[in-house]
Design a protein around this motif. Structure first.
Motif, PDB file in Angstrom:
ATOM      1  N   LEU A 110      -5.827  -0.998  -1.464  1.00 54.28           N
ATOM      2  CA  LEU A 110      -4.834  -2.017  -1.803  1.00 54.28           C
ATOM      3  C   LEU A 110      -4.389  -2.765  -0.540  1.00 54.28           C
ATOM      4  CD1 LEU A 110      -3.706  -2.807  -4.476  1.00 54.28           C
ATOM      5  CD2 LEU A 110      -1.864  -1.160  -4.194  1.00 54.28           C
ATOM      6  N   SER A 140       3.439  -7.421  -7.707  1.00 53.24           N
ATOM      7  CA  SER A 140       3.311  -6.031  -7.261  1.00 53.24           C
ATOM      8  C   SER A 140       4.503  -5.623  -6.403  1.00 53.24           C
ATOM      9  CB  SER A 140       2.041  -5.849  -6.446  1.00 53.24           C
ATOM     10  OG  SER A 140       0.954  -6.388  -7.127  1.00 53.24           O
ATOM     11  N   ALA A 165      -0.789   1.888  -8.757  1.00 48.16           N
ATOM     12  CA  ALA A 165      -1.776   1.211  -7.917  1.00 48.16           C
ATOM     13  C   ALA A 165      -2.801   0.446  -8.736  1.00 48.16           C
ATOM     14  CB  ALA A 165      -2.468   2.242  -7.024  1.00 48.16           C
ATOM     15  N   SER A 195       0.822  -1.205   0.000  1.00 46.87           N
ATOM     16  CA  SER A 195       0.000   0.000   0.000  1.00 46.87           C
ATOM     17  C   SER A 195       0.861   1.262   0.000  1.00 46.87           C
ATOM     18  CB  SER A 195      -0.938  -0.036   1.206  1.00 46.87           C
ATOM     19  OG  SER A 195      -0.910   1.169   1.907  1.00 46.87           O
ATOM     20  N   PHE A 222      -3.610  -3.408  -8.369  1.00 44.03           N
ATOM     21  CA  PHE A 222      -4.966  -3.830  -8.038  1.00 44.03           C
ATOM     22  C   PHE A 222      -5.477  -4.881  -9.013  1.00 44.03           C
ATOM     23  CE2 PHE A 222      -8.997  -3.194  -6.049  1.00 44.03           C
ATOM     24  CZ  PHE A 222      -8.684  -2.550  -4.863  1.00 44.03           C
ATOM     25  N   TYR A 237       2.287   2.013  -3.428  1.00 43.80           N
ATOM     26  CA  TYR A 237       1.344   2.534  -4.425  1.00 43.80           C
ATOM     27  C   TYR A 237       0.524   3.668  -3.838  1.00 43.80           C
ATOM     28  CZ  TYR A 237       2.969  -1.486  -6.941  1.00 43.80           C
ATOM     29  OH  TYR A 237       3.783  -2.391  -7.575  1.00 43.80           O
TER      30      TYR A 237
END
Lengths: 98, 903
Positions: free
Chosen positions: B117, B429, B441, B108, B445, B111
Motif C-alpha cells: 500500500l 482511505s 487494507a 500504510s 487497495f 492498514y
C-alpha cells in the motif's frame, strides 16, 4: 499529551461546526444571493461578501482557538463535595498570641 | 527594462541568502538552540508552500479567465484549517504517536503497515507530482525570459524566443543541490528539516510581500483606488453567470482534499510539526495568509486586462504590470516572489517524495534482494541517504524532462488541478482510516487502484496531449471506437467540465470500492490493532497499547538492528536511555513489549512504518496480537459512551429526587412553623388562666385577714380558671387524637336530622340566654348517611353555639337548615353576625383561630372548636367549609356524602 485538560463540549462543538458554517456561506445557493450587480462602496457585492465572510471566519477561528487553548482550572480534589462553599480566601483570622 | 544579468545576479544573491538561512537554521537545530525555528509563526509560514508559482502567477490568470473561480483554491484550505479540531489535530496526533514520515507511511501504517500500500501511494504521488515540478521549472524559466526581455513585445508575457531550457536545467540543478544539502543531511529520527523549514518560511514572506506590493502598486498607484479598479471595463470578468456551478463546488472540495493529501503539504503540516499546539496558530494564521495572497488577485487581473496590450498572457500579469508601469524594483520583487513560490514547492516536494521513494520502494526492495549488507553498523543509514539523494536527482530530472518534452505547449497550465485530483485519491482511505474502525487494507487497495486508473484515464492522459498516448480521435470517439469509453464522457456522462467529470468518476468509484471491499472482508488482526490505535488515538492511553502486541527478542539482535539503521552512536544513546527508564544501571534494557514497540517507532521515523515493522519482525519471535486486549480497547469506547449515557440517566434521576427532597423539606418546614405556632398558642392560652390562678392563690396565701366572701370569690375564680385550663387541655388532646388517631372510626347508618334536632335543643338554652333567635329553615327529613351521631352533634353544637356567642347584631338570629345537594347531605348554619373577614376565611379552621377575633367579645373559648369540627368532618368522610354567605353574616356548611335517596 494525554494530561491535557478536557475542553468544554460547547467549545468543541463550535470548533467542529465552524467549517460547516463556511461551507454554508460559500456554497450555492447562499453565495448566489450576493452575485447580483450591486456595489458596496465601489466594490461589487460578491467580492465584498466573499472577502468579508472570509475575514469573519478567520476571526471566529482565532477566537475559538484561543478558547480551545485555554487550560481550564485544575480539577477539584476528589473529596471536595459538589456545591461546598468556596475555601476561605480572605485575610487570615486574627489569632491572639498565646 | 531590466538587464538579464541584473536579474540573474539578483536571483543568485537571493539563492545565496536562502542557503545562508537554511545553513544557520540547520546549525541552530543541531546545537539544540531551536528558538524561533520552532515558533508557530515559522510553522504556519512553511505551510504556505501550498502557494506555488501556479498560484502566484496562475491565480491572476485564472481570475482573468474565470473571475472569482481562483478563490476556490484558497477557500478549500481555509475550511480545512478553520476546522483543524476535527481532522488535522487527529492526523498530527497520530503522526506523533506512530512516528509517521509521509502520507504513504500514514496510509500504510493505518492498514497494518502494508508495504504494498505504501508503494502504491508513493507511485501515485510520484506520477502526479512530476508534471507539477515541471510546471514550476517552466514558470521560473518563463518569468526569467519575460523580465529580461528587451524586445518589442516585452509586455505580452509570451517570450518571443523558443523556451530557454538552459535556465530550466540550471534551476533544477540548483534546487537539487539545495535539497540534497539541507534535506538529506542526516536521517533524522523524526524526519524534520529545520534548515529547509527556515528557508521556506523566508520564501513565504517574500512571495506574500511581492504579491501585496504588486497589488498595492496596481490598485493605488496605477488605478487610483479599489473603486476605480472595479469601474474598469474589464471588471466584466466578475459577471460570469455560472461562477457558482458544479465547478465551484468541485474545486473547493478538491483544494480542501489537496491541502491534506498532497505529499508536500503532509510533509510541512504533519511531519515537520514539532508541537501540536502550533496547529492552534496555523488554524487562523494560514487562512489569513491565503486571504492576503488572494486579496489583490482581482485588481491585478482587471488592471492587466485593461492596461496591457490585447492578447497578453494573463498568467504573467503579476510580472508585466510593474514592467508596464516602469517600476523595475517591484518587477524584480515580483520575479523573486514567483521564484520563491516555485523553489519552495520543488524543494519540499522533492524531500517528501525522496523520503517516500527510499522508504517505501527502494528499502523494501533492498531488504528483499539483499542489496545492503546486513552486518555493518550504519550501513542501512548510508544506503538510505544515498537512495534519497538519488531519488531527488531523479525526480528533478524527470521534472526537467517532462518540461523539455511538453515544451511550450499549454499542457502544463492545467497540471495544478490535475495533480490535486491525483493526490485526492488518497482521501477516502485516509479519512476512512481515521474514523472507521472496519476500514481495511484490501478496501484501501481496491479504492486507490480504481481511483487512480480512472484519474489517469479521464484527466491525466488527455491532458498530456501531443497524441502521446491518447490521440485526439480517441478523445472524441473513444478508444477503438468504443463510444462509452470516451475519456471525457465516460459511460455517456456528458455536459460536465472535464475536471468535474474526472473527480466524479475517480472519487466515487474509489470510495465505493473502498467501502464495499472493507465491508466484505474481515481485517487481519494487525490491521485491526493499527485501526484501533488510529481511530481511538484520543481515547487510548499509551500504556494500554503496549500490551496488545506480544513479541520477544534478544536485546543483542535488537541492538544490532538499531545500529545498522541508526548508526552506532544513536543506537547506543537510545538503548541507554531505555535502560535508564527501566531503572537498570546497565547499558542494555530488557527487550520487553514496550521497548520493542518504542524501538519500532523510532526506526519507523527513519525508514517508514512498513520497513521498520518488517525488519523488527525478522529478529523477533512469537509475534502474537492479543485479540482480547484489542477487543477490550475497541469496546472501551463503546463502554465509555454507555457509561456516560448511564451517568446522564442517573444524574437526571438524582435531580428528580433532589427536587422531591426539596419539596418534602419545604413541607416539613411549613409543618414545623405550624407546630411552633401551635405550641406558642397553647402556651399563651395556658398562661392566661395559670397567671390568674397563681396570683389569686398568692393573695390567698399572703393575706391572712381576708374576709370569707372575698376569699370565696377568689377561690371561685381559681376554680373557673382550672376548669378552663382542663377544657383547653382536653380540647388539645382531642384534636391531637383526631389528627393522628390511628384507628378508623366505626361508621354506622344514622339519621343526621336526629343529631341536628338534638343539637338545636341543647343550644336553645344558650340562645335564649343571649337573646338570639334560633330559627329553623327547610329540612331534609328522612335521609340516612354513614356517620357517628355523637360526633356529628358535637360539630353542630360547636357551630351553632359559635354563631350564637359571637353574634353582635342588634337583632341577632341564627338560621339552621339542611338539604340534599349534588349527592351530598348538607347542613347550613347561618347568622347575621359580623361575619368572617376575607383575609381570615382561609385560616379559621386552623388551631387557635377565632374567626371572630375582631369582634372583641368576652366569650370564652380555646379557639380549637372549629379545628376540632373540621377534623371530625374530615374523619367522617365529609367536609366543613365556609359558604360564601349571601348576607353580611357567616354561613358554615357541613356536608356528608349521601349515597342516595333509596337508602
Amino acid at each position: 499529551m494525554k494530561s491535557q485538560a478536557p475542553v468544554p463540549a460547547r467549545t468543541r462543538n463550535a470548533a467542529a461546526l465552524l467549517p460547516a458554517i463556511g461551507v454554508f456561506l460559500w456554497m450555492p445557493p447562499v453565495i448566489t444571493l450576493f452575485s447580483g450587480g450591486i456595489e458596496v462602496a465601489g466594490v461589487p457585492l460578491i467580492v465584498a461578501y466573499l472577502f468579508g465572510t472570509w475575514l469573519l471566519l478567520i476571526v471566529c477561528a482565532a477566537l475559538l482557538t484561543r478558547r480551545l487553548g485555554q487550560r481550564p482550572q485544575p480539577p477539584m480534589p476528589p473529596d471536595a463535595p459538589v456545591g461546598a462553599p468556596p475555601p476561605y480566601s480572605g485575610p487570615p483570622p486574627h489569632v491572639p498570641p498565646s | 527594462m531590466l538587464s538579464a544579468n541584473l536579474v540573474l545576479l539578483t536571483a543568485l544573491l537571493y539563492v545565496a541568502l536562502l542557503f545562508a538561512v537554511a545553513f544557520v537554521g540547520d546549525r541552530r537545530a543541531r546545537t539544540g538552540r531551536l528558538g524561533w525555528l520552532q515558533s508557530p509563526l515559522v510553522y504556519t509560514l512553511s505551510i504556505s508552500v501550498y502557494c506555488t508559482s501556479w498560484t502566484f502567477y496562475g491565480a491572476v490568470g485564472s481570475a482573468a479567465r474565470n473571475g472569482l473561480e481562483f478563490a476556490t483554491i484558497y477557500i478549500g484550505p481555509t475550511l480545512v484549517f478553520v476546522g483543524w479540531w476535527v481532522l488535522l489535530r487527529k492526523i498530527v496526533r497520530i503522526a506523533h504517536t506512530q512516528g509517521i514520515t509521509s502520507i504513504a507511511d500514514m496510509i500504510s501504517s493505518r492498514y497494518g503497515k502494508s508495504a504494498s500500500l505504501a508503494a502504491l501511494v508513493t507511485l501515485i504521488a510520484v506520477v502526479s507530482t512530476t508534471p507539477y515540478i515541471a510546471l514550476q521549472l517552466k514558470a521560473v524559466a518563463t518569468s526569467f525570459q519575460v523580465i529580461s526581455n528587451s524586445g518589442p513585445d516585452a509586455l505580452s508575457g509570451t517570450p518571443d524566443a523558443a523556451p530557454d531550457f538552459r535556465a530550466g536545467f540550471w534551476i533544477a540543478a540548483g534546487m537539487a543541490v539545495f535539497t540534497i544539502l539541507f534535506g538529506t543531511r542526516n536521517i533524522d529520527a523524526k524526519e524534520r528539516h529545520h534548515g529547509v523549514v527556515a528557508a521556506i518560511a523566508l520564501e513565504a514572506v517574500v512571495k506574500l510581500v511581492a504579491l501585496v506590493a504588486v497589488g498595492l502598486l496596481v490598485t493605488f498607484g496605477i488605478a487610483g483606488g479599489p473603486a476605480q479598479v472595479f469601474e474598469l471595463p474589464s471588471a466584466e470578468i466578475l459577471r460570469a453567470q455560472d461562477s457558482f456551478g458544479p465547478r465551484w463546488i468541485t474545486v473547493i472540495f478538491l483544494s480542501a482534499a489537496a491541502v491534506i493529501c498532497l505529499p508536500r503539504q503532509f510533509q510541512v503540516t504533519v511531519v515537520e510539526n514539532v508541537d501540536e499546539g502550533h496547529l492552534r496558530t496555523a488554524a487562523w494564521l494560514f487562512p489569513l495568509y491565503l486571504f492576503l495572497i488572494s486579496l489583490f488577485v482581482l485588481p491585478i487581473a482587471i488592471a492587466g486586462l485593461s492596461y496591457l496590450p490585447a492578447g497578453s498572457n494573463p498568467d504573467m500579469f503579476v510580472l508585466t504590470l510593474p514592467m508596464w508601469a516602469r517600476q523595475d524594483a517591484v518587477a524584480l520583487l515580483s520575479f523573486l516572489g514567483g521564484f520563491s513560490s516555485a523553489t519552495s514547492m520543488v524543494i519540499v516536494a522533492c524531500i517528501a517524495l525522496s523520503t517516500m521513494i527510499s522508504n517505501h520502494i527502494i528499502m523494501p526492495l533492498a531488504l528483499r534482494l539483499r542489496w545492503v549488507s546486513q552486518s555493518a553498523s550504519g550501513e542501512i543509514r548510508r544506503f538510505l541517504l544515498a537512495s534519497r539523494r538519488v531519488s531527488i536527482c531523479v525526480m528533478l530530472l524527470f521534472g526537467f524532462l517532462y518540461y523539455r518534452l511538453s515544451g511550450d505547449s499549454d499542457a502544463l497550465a492545467s497540471i495544478g488541478l490535475i495533480a490535486f485530483v491525483g493526490a485526492a485519491q488518497v482521501l477516502p482511505s485516509l479519512i476512512g482510516g481515521l474514523f472507521w474502525r472496519h476500514a481495511n487494507a484490501d478496501g484501501a487497495f481496491a479504492g486507490l487502484i480504481a481511483g487512480t486508473i480512472l484519474w489517469a484515464y479521464t484527466l491525466f492522459l488527455p491532458s498530456i496531449g501531443d497524441e502521446a498516448i491518447l490521440s485526439a480521435k480517441d478523445l472524441i470517439d473513444g478508444p477503438f471506437g468504443l463510444e462509452f469509453l470516451r475519456p471525457q464522457a465516460l459511460f455517456g456522462l456528458t455536459g460536465y467540465d472535464p475536471l468535474v467529470h474526472a473527480i466524479f468518476w475517480s472519487l466515487s468509484v474509489n470510495t465505493l470500492l473502498f467501502v464495499l471491499v472493507s465491508l466484505w472482508r474481515e481485517p487481519r488482526p494487525f490491521e485491526r490493532l493499527q485501526g484501533t490505535l488510529f481511530v481511538d488515538v484520543f481515547r487510548t492511553p499509551a500504556e494500554a497499547t503496549t500490551g496488545l502486541l506480544h513479541r520477544s527478542a534478544t536485546t543483542d539482535d535488537l541492538s544490532m538492528l538499531a545500529q545498522r539503521i541508526l548508526g552506532a552512536d544513536e543506537a547506543q544513546r537510545l538503548f541507554r536511555q531505555a535502560a535508564q527508564q527501566q531503572g537498570r544501571d546497565r547499558d542494555m534494557p530488557i527487550a520487553d513489549n514496550a521497548f520493542i514497540t518504542q524501538l519500532e517507532r523510532t526506526l519507523a521515523g527513519s525508514i517508514g512504518g512498513a520497513s521498520a515493522h518488517a525488519m523488527i519482525s525478522q529478529v523477533v519471535t512469537g509475534e502474537t496480537i492479543s485479540l482480547d486486549a484489542l477487543m477490550r480497547i475497541a469496546d472501551e469506547t463503546q463502554r465509555i459512551r454507555e457509561y456516560s449515557h448511564q451517568l446522564e440517566e442517573k444524574s437526571r434521576q438524582l435531580e428528580a429526587t433532589a427536587r422531591q427532597l426539596g419539596e418534602a423539606n419545604e413541607r416539613l418546614r411549613r409543618l414545623d412553623v405550624e407546630k411552633d405556632h401551635f405550641l406558642s398558642q397553647v402556651s399563651h392560652e395556658v398562661r392566661t388562666p395559670m397567671t390568674s390562678i397563681r396570683s389569686f392563690s398568692e393573695i390567698l396565701l399572703d393575706a391572712r385577714d381576708l374576709d370569707p366572701t372575698q376569699s370565696e370569690h377568689f377561690l371561685r375564680i381559681i376554680h373557673e380558671e382550672s376548669v378552663r385550663l382542663t377544657r383547653l387541655l382536653d380540647s388539645t388532646l382531642e384534636l391531637n387524637l383526631l389528627e393522628h388517631g390511628e384507628a378508623p372510626w366505626q361508621l354506622t347508618r344514622i339519621d343526621p336530622e336526629l343529631a341536628l334536632d338534638n343539637s338545636i335543643r341543647i343550644c336553645q338554652g344558650l340562645a335564649s340566654g343571649a337573646r338570639v333567635r334560633l330559627l329553623e329553615g327547610e329540612r331534609a327529613r328522612g335521609t340516612m348517611v354513614e356517620g357517628e351521631a355523637d360526633r356529628l352533634s358535637q360539630v353542630f353544637i360547636n357551630l351553632i353555639s359559635n354563631a350564637i356567642k359571637y353574634n353582635t347584631s342588634r337583632t341577632p338570629w341564627v338560621l339552621v337548615s339542611s338539604r340534599i345537594h349534588h349527592d351530598s347531605y348538607e347542613v347550613l348554619i347561618e347568622d347575621n353576625g359580623p361575619g368572617i373577614r376575607a383575609d381570615e376565611r382561609e385560616l379559621i379552621f386552623s388551631k387557635f383561630r377565632r374567626g371572630w377575633a375582631h369582634t372583641q367579645t368576652s366569650a370564652p373559648g380555646a379557639g380549637l372548636g372549629l379545628a376540632i369540627s373540621w377534623q371530625i368532618m374530615r374523619r367522617l368522610g365529609g367536609s366543613l367549609s365556609l359558604a360564601s354567605g349571601a348576607g353580611r353574616g357567616a354561613c358554615f356548611r357541613v356536608s356528608l356524602p349521601y349515597p342516595g335517596r333509596a337508602a
